[in-house]
Design a protein around this motif. Structure first.
Motif, PDB file in Angstrom:
ATOM      1  N   PHE A 123       0.832  -1.207   0.000  1.00 40.09           N
ATOM      2  CA  PHE A 123       0.000   0.000   0.000  1.00 40.09           C
ATOM      3  C   PHE A 123       0.867   1.258   0.000  1.00 40.09           C
ATOM      4  O   PHE A 123       0.651   2.185  -0.784  1.00 40.09           O
ATOM      5  CB  PHE A 123      -0.919  -0.005   1.218  1.00 40.09           C
ATOM      6  CG  PHE A 123      -1.717   1.262   1.388  1.00 40.09           C
ATOM      7  CD1 PHE A 123      -2.941   1.413   0.755  1.00 40.09           C
ATOM      8  CD2 PHE A 123      -1.237   2.312   2.160  1.00 40.09           C
ATOM      9  CE1 PHE A 123      -3.671   2.587   0.883  1.00 40.09           C
ATOM     10  CE2 PHE A 123      -1.955   3.482   2.305  1.00 40.09           C
ATOM     11  CZ  PHE A 123      -3.177   3.622   1.662  1.00 40.09           C
ATOM     12  N   LEU A 124       1.858   1.305   0.883  1.00 42.28           N
ATOM     13  CA  LEU A 124       2.722   2.485   0.994  1.00 42.28           C
ATOM     14  C   LEU A 124       3.509   2.716  -0.292  1.00 42.28           C
ATOM     15  O   LEU A 124       3.639   3.854  -0.764  1.00 42.28           O
ATOM     16  CB  LEU A 124       3.679   2.321   2.175  1.00 42.28           C
ATOM     17  CG  LEU A 124       3.051   2.247   3.571  1.00 42.28           C
ATOM     18  CD1 LEU A 124       4.116   1.896   4.611  1.00 42.28           C
ATOM     19  CD2 LEU A 124       2.356   3.551   3.944  1.00 42.28           C
ATOM     20  N   ASP A 125       4.024   1.647  -0.865  1.00 45.82           N
ATOM     21  CA  ASP A 125       4.807   1.766  -2.098  1.00 45.82           C
ATOM     22  C   ASP A 125       3.934   2.236  -3.262  1.00 45.82           C
ATOM     23  O   ASP A 125       4.337   3.109  -4.034  1.00 45.82           O
ATOM     24  CB  ASP A 125       5.468   0.439  -2.448  1.00 45.82           C
ATOM     25  CG  ASP A 125       6.567   0.053  -1.478  1.00 45.82           C
ATOM     26  OD1 ASP A 125       7.079   0.955  -0.784  1.00 45.82           O
ATOM     27  OD2 ASP A 125       6.901  -1.140  -1.392  1.00 45.82           O
ATOM     28  N   TYR A 126       2.768   1.653  -3.388  1.00 43.43           N
ATOM     29  CA  TYR A 126       1.881   2.020  -4.496  1.00 43.43           C
ATOM     30  C   TYR A 126       1.521   3.507  -4.445  1.00 43.43           C
ATOM     31  O   TYR A 126       1.499   4.195  -5.470  1.00 43.43           O
ATOM     32  CB  TYR A 126       0.613   1.163  -4.465  1.00 43.43           C
ATOM     33  CG  TYR A 126      -0.415   1.588  -5.490  1.00 43.43           C
ATOM     34  CD1 TYR A 126      -0.182   1.413  -6.856  1.00 43.43           C
ATOM     35  CD2 TYR A 126      -1.617   2.188  -5.091  1.00 43.43           C
ATOM     36  CE1 TYR A 126      -1.120   1.813  -7.799  1.00 43.43           C
ATOM     37  CE2 TYR A 126      -2.554   2.585  -6.035  1.00 43.43           C
ATOM     38  CZ  TYR A 126      -2.305   2.395  -7.380  1.00 43.43           C
ATOM     39  OH  TYR A 126      -3.224   2.812  -8.312  1.00 43.43           O
ATOM     40  N   HIS A 127       1.244   4.014  -3.248  1.00 38.45           N
ATOM     41  CA  HIS A 127       0.852   5.414  -3.098  1.00 38.45           C
ATOM     42  C   HIS A 127       2.042   6.366  -2.960  1.00 38.45           C
ATOM     43  O   HIS A 127       1.857   7.576  -2.780  1.00 38.45           O
ATOM     44  CB  HIS A 127      -0.086   5.569  -1.897  1.00 38.45           C
ATOM     45  CG  HIS A 127      -1.447   5.004  -2.132  1.00 38.45           C
ATOM     46  ND1 HIS A 127      -1.793   3.710  -1.790  1.00 38.45           N
ATOM     47  CD2 HIS A 127      -2.559   5.538  -2.710  1.00 38.45           C
ATOM     48  CE1 HIS A 127      -3.043   3.485  -2.126  1.00 38.45           C
ATOM     49  NE2 HIS A 127      -3.528   4.566  -2.694  1.00 38.45           N
ATOM     50  N   GLY A 128       3.247   5.815  -3.063  1.00 37.66           N
ATOM     51  CA  GLY A 128       4.437   6.664  -3.018  1.00 37.66           C
ATOM     52  C   GLY A 128       4.628   7.382  -1.703  1.00 37.66           C
ATOM     53  O   GLY A 128       5.139   8.508  -1.661  1.00 37.66           O
ATOM     54  N   LEU A 129       4.242   6.744  -0.606  1.00 37.76           N
ATOM     55  CA  LEU A 129       4.374   7.362   0.713  1.00 37.76           C
ATOM     56  C   LEU A 129       5.750   7.025   1.299  1.00 37.76           C
ATOM     57  O   LEU A 129       6.065   5.852   1.494  1.00 37.76           O
ATOM     58  CB  LEU A 129       3.282   6.861   1.657  1.00 37.76           C
ATOM     59  CG  LEU A 129       1.841   7.165   1.240  1.00 37.76           C
ATOM     60  CD1 LEU A 129       0.861   6.529   2.216  1.00 37.76           C
ATOM     61  CD2 LEU A 129       1.601   8.661   1.166  1.00 37.76           C
ATOM     62  N   PRO A 130       6.576   8.009   1.590  1.00 39.05           N
ATOM     63  CA  PRO A 130       7.884   7.730   2.187  1.00 39.05           C
ATOM     64  C   PRO A 130       7.713   7.136   3.592  1.00 39.05           C
ATOM     65  O   PRO A 130       6.866   7.606   4.356  1.00 39.05           O
ATOM     66  CB  PRO A 130       8.563   9.104   2.253  1.00 39.05           C
ATOM     67  CG  PRO A 130       7.744  10.007   1.376  1.00 39.05           C
ATOM     68  CD  PRO A 130       6.365   9.448   1.379  1.00 39.05           C
ATOM     69  N   TYR A 131       8.496   6.127   3.910  1.00 34.68           N
ATOM     70  CA  TYR A 131       8.408   5.528   5.243  1.00 34.68           C
ATOM     71  C   TYR A 131       9.749   4.909   5.622  1.00 34.68           C
ATOM     72  O   TYR A 131      10.546   4.525   4.770  1.00 34.68           O
ATOM     73  CB  TYR A 131       7.302   4.473   5.301  1.00 34.68           C
ATOM     74  CG  TYR A 131       7.479   3.290   4.365  1.00 34.68           C
ATOM     75  CD1 TYR A 131       7.974   2.064   4.824  1.00 34.68           C
ATOM     76  CD2 TYR A 131       7.132   3.391   3.025  1.00 34.68           C
ATOM     77  CE1 TYR A 131       8.124   0.986   3.977  1.00 34.68           C
ATOM     78  CE2 TYR A 131       7.275   2.311   2.158  1.00 34.68           C
ATOM     79  CZ  TYR A 131       7.768   1.113   2.638  1.00 34.68           C
ATOM     80  OH  TYR A 131       7.918   0.036   1.779  1.00 34.68           O
ATOM     81  N   GLU A 132       9.951   4.841   6.909  1.00 39.11           N
ATOM     82  CA  GLU A 132      11.155   4.217   7.466  1.00 39.11           C
ATOM     83  C   GLU A 132      10.784   2.831   7.975  1.00 39.11           C
ATOM     84  O   GLU A 132       9.696   2.630   8.518  1.00 39.11           O
ATOM     85  CB  GLU A 132      11.687   5.085   8.605  1.00 39.11           C
ATOM     86  CG  GLU A 132      12.921   4.541   9.302  1.00 39.11           C
ATOM     87  CD  GLU A 132      13.328   5.367  10.510  1.00 39.11           C
ATOM     88  OE1 GLU A 132      14.022   4.825  11.384  1.00 39.11           O
ATOM     89  OE2 GLU A 132      12.910   6.551  10.590  1.00 39.11           O
ATOM     90  N   ILE A 133      11.674   1.879   7.790  1.00 40.58           N
ATOM     91  CA  ILE A 133      11.422   0.504   8.239  1.00 40.58           C
ATOM     92  C   ILE A 133      12.296   0.193   9.450  1.00 40.58           C
ATOM     93  O   ILE A 133      13.490   0.480   9.456  1.00 40.58           O
ATOM     94  CB  ILE A 133      11.718  -0.511   7.120  1.00 40.58           C
ATOM     95  CG1 ILE A 133      10.638  -0.452   6.036  1.00 40.58           C
ATOM     96  CG2 ILE A 133      11.827  -1.930   7.683  1.00 40.58           C
ATOM     97  CD1 ILE A 133      10.902  -1.390   4.870  1.00 40.58           C
ATOM     98  N   VAL A 134      11.673  -0.382  10.466  1.00 43.61           N
ATOM     99  CA  VAL A 134      12.408  -0.937  11.597  1.00 43.61           C
ATOM    100  C   VAL A 134      12.133  -2.446  11.601  1.00 43.61           C
ATOM    101  O   VAL A 134      11.010  -2.884  11.842  1.00 43.61           O
ATOM    102  CB  VAL A 134      11.972  -0.313  12.935  1.00 43.61           C
ATOM    103  CG1 VAL A 134      12.689  -1.010  14.098  1.00 43.61           C
ATOM    104  CG2 VAL A 134      12.251   1.185  12.954  1.00 43.61           C
ATOM    105  N   GLU A 135      13.162  -3.220  11.288  1.00 37.56           N
ATOM    106  CA  GLU A 135      13.009  -4.673  11.269  1.00 37.56           C
ATOM    107  C   GLU A 135      13.063  -5.189  12.711  1.00 37.56           C
ATOM    108  O   GLU A 135      13.996  -4.897  13.451  1.00 37.56           O
ATOM    109  CB  GLU A 135      14.117  -5.318  10.429  1.00 37.56           C
ATOM    110  CG  GLU A 135      13.913  -6.780  10.119  1.00 37.56           C
ATOM    111  CD  GLU A 135      12.763  -7.051   9.163  1.00 37.56           C
ATOM    112  OE1 GLU A 135      12.270  -8.193   9.167  1.00 37.56           O
ATOM    113  OE2 GLU A 135      12.365  -6.135   8.420  1.00 37.56           O
ATOM    114  N   VAL A 136      12.050  -5.936  13.088  1.00 34.39           N
ATOM    115  CA  VAL A 136      11.912  -6.409  14.464  1.00 34.39           C
ATOM    116  C   VAL A 136      12.502  -7.803  14.602  1.00 34.39           C
ATOM    117  O   VAL A 136      12.267  -8.671  13.752  1.00 34.39           O
ATOM    118  CB  VAL A 136      10.422  -6.413  14.889  1.00 34.39           C
ATOM    119  CG1 VAL A 136      10.259  -6.989  16.298  1.00 34.39           C
ATOM    120  CG2 VAL A 136       9.850  -4.996  14.818  1.00 34.39           C
ATOM    121  N   ASN A 137      13.285  -8.003  15.637  1.00 31.48           N
ATOM    122  CA  ASN A 137      13.796  -9.339  15.935  1.00 31.48           C
ATOM    123  C   ASN A 137      12.632 -10.195  16.419  1.00 31.48           C
ATOM    124  O   ASN A 137      12.013  -9.891  17.439  1.00 31.48           O
ATOM    125  CB  ASN A 137      14.882  -9.247  17.022  1.00 31.48           C
ATOM    126  CG  ASN A 137      15.463 -10.597  17.373  1.00 31.48           C
ATOM    127  OD1 ASN A 137      14.775 -11.474  17.877  1.00 31.48           O
ATOM    128  ND2 ASN A 137      16.756 -10.750  17.132  1.00 31.48           N
TER     129      ASN A 137
END
Length: 379
Positions: A123-137
């Motif tokens: 969804f975020l990629d399709y709408h071109g919304l910038p976002y930060e990812i935090v990968e969770v252990n």
């Protein structure tokens, strides 16, 4: 940079035009002559005799000084024109463009291989919304220790609004993209949290209205111009959560080899320590192979779970039909993004290859890949 070059060309042009005679010993002529000689030797491999560049320069010196000056002046003018034109276009583009998502600062806490997290990213990629990812252990989950909600995905908006549940995240953001007058806090109140105990005695959290967008009647009619589009979208979004997702584990852990390959992918893409990674890969693969058999029984799947996956995917393609590119028509809707997000987590695994080869989903899937990669829903 372009403007500076344009000014330099114009100055050279004016200086040449202002000189009554272009002298052989003149500074401008000397510099150009040296440059011409160097270019001539480099281009034609000769160091003796007048080259083409030298002959051309001599002709200009003989009586074409003004022509040379005009050439520089014209070049500078054209460069300046292009610079101004580009600047105006940039200014107009900035003036008429909007920051995607109204400038929301988004941080997504996720497991990369989680289908629900993949839905949100689609969804975020399709709408071109910038976002930060935090990968969770996935073992310690210390990255989300601050949250009482202990699942992923979690989306933090502007550092103070926490959105839980993939479908709530998507519905809330889509509502805000259409009606920016509503704050995320206001929208979130439309999806109340409900706690209950499931049939296995485990407390679960659900959210009311999570497949609904909180829009006015006019906004709803604009988004869903044809009768039944809204109902169809909600139906298949729920289908992706209640059925399609449950086909993933039994298929990617179907055999011991597939289970090992799946956990190799999970460890490689996820956030694990060295010991955790080793433990997860071998012990986790064995455990999930056993658990997948229970899941097969719980969801009443066939002995060959691939057949359930093929049927589900073909049902989806049939629902889209031959006349539409996507369930949303010419553009993906929220159901398209949900199904694509779920199926995408199998990429690189045997289950994904088998699905592509034995179902009719390939062309729709490729269109969805392009749409999300190119952020086609940005406007």
């Amino acid at each position: 940079m372009a403007a500076a070059c344009a000014r330099s060309l114009s100055k050279v042009g004016w200086s040449i035009l202002e000189s009554p005679v272009v002298r052989r010993s003149g500074t401008g002529s000397y510099l150009v002559g040296n440059a011409s000689a160097r270019v001539s030797r480099r281009a034609y491999g000769t160091g003796s005799g007048p080259g083409l560049g030298s002959r051309l320069l001599s002709s200009l010196r003989a009586g074409g000084g003004r022509a040379l000056g005009c050439a520089f002046l014209l070049g500078g003018g054209l460069s300046l024109y292009q610079t101004v034109r580009w600047s105006v276009q940039q200014h107009l583009a900035e003036e008429h463009s909007e920051v995607p998502g109204d400038g929301l600062k988004l941080i997504l806490y996720q497991y990369k291989t989680c289908p629900f997290c993949s839905k949100v990213r689609a969804f975020l990629d399709y709408h071109g919304l910038p976002y930060e990812i935090v990968e969770v252990n996935p073992v310690m989950r210390k990255e989300i220790k601050w949250s009482t909600y202990r699942k992923v995905p979690i989306l933090m908006v502007d550092g103070d609004v926490q959105l839980n549940d993939s479908s709530v995240i998507i519905s809330s953001l889509k509502t805000h993209l259409i009606d920016k007058k509503k704050s995320m806090s206001e929208i979130l109140r439309c999806y109340p949290e409900m706690k209950s105990v499931n049939d296995r005695g485990k407390e679960v959290t659900e959210y009311n209205n999570k497949y609904w967008l909180m829009l006015s009647e006019d906004e709803t009619e604009l988004l869903y111009p044809e009768k039944g589009m809204q109902k169809e979208e909600r139906k298949w979004r729920q289908w992706a959560d209640d059925w399609l997702v449950h086909l993933i584990s039994p298929n990617v852990y179907r055999t011991t080899d597939e289970a090992l390959a799946s956990f190799d992918y999970i460890v490689r893409e996820g956030k694990f320590g060295s010991f955790e990674g080793f433990f997860a890969k071998y012990v986790g693969a064995a455990a999930m192979f056993i658990i997948s058999k229970r899941l097969k029984s719980r969801h009443n799947l066939q002995d060959d779970v691939r057949q359930d996956l093929y049927k589900a995917v073909n049902d989806w393609v049939a629902a889209i039909g031959k006349k539409r590119k996507f369930m949303g028509g010419n553009d993906p809707n929220l159901a398209d993004l949900a199904v694509f997000g779920v199926l995408r987590v199998m990429e690189g695994l045997q289950a994904f290859d088998d699905m592509m080869e034995n179902t009719k989903v390939k062309h729709w899937y490729q269109r969805m890949e392009r749409a999300t990669l190119n952020h086609e829903g940005r406007n």
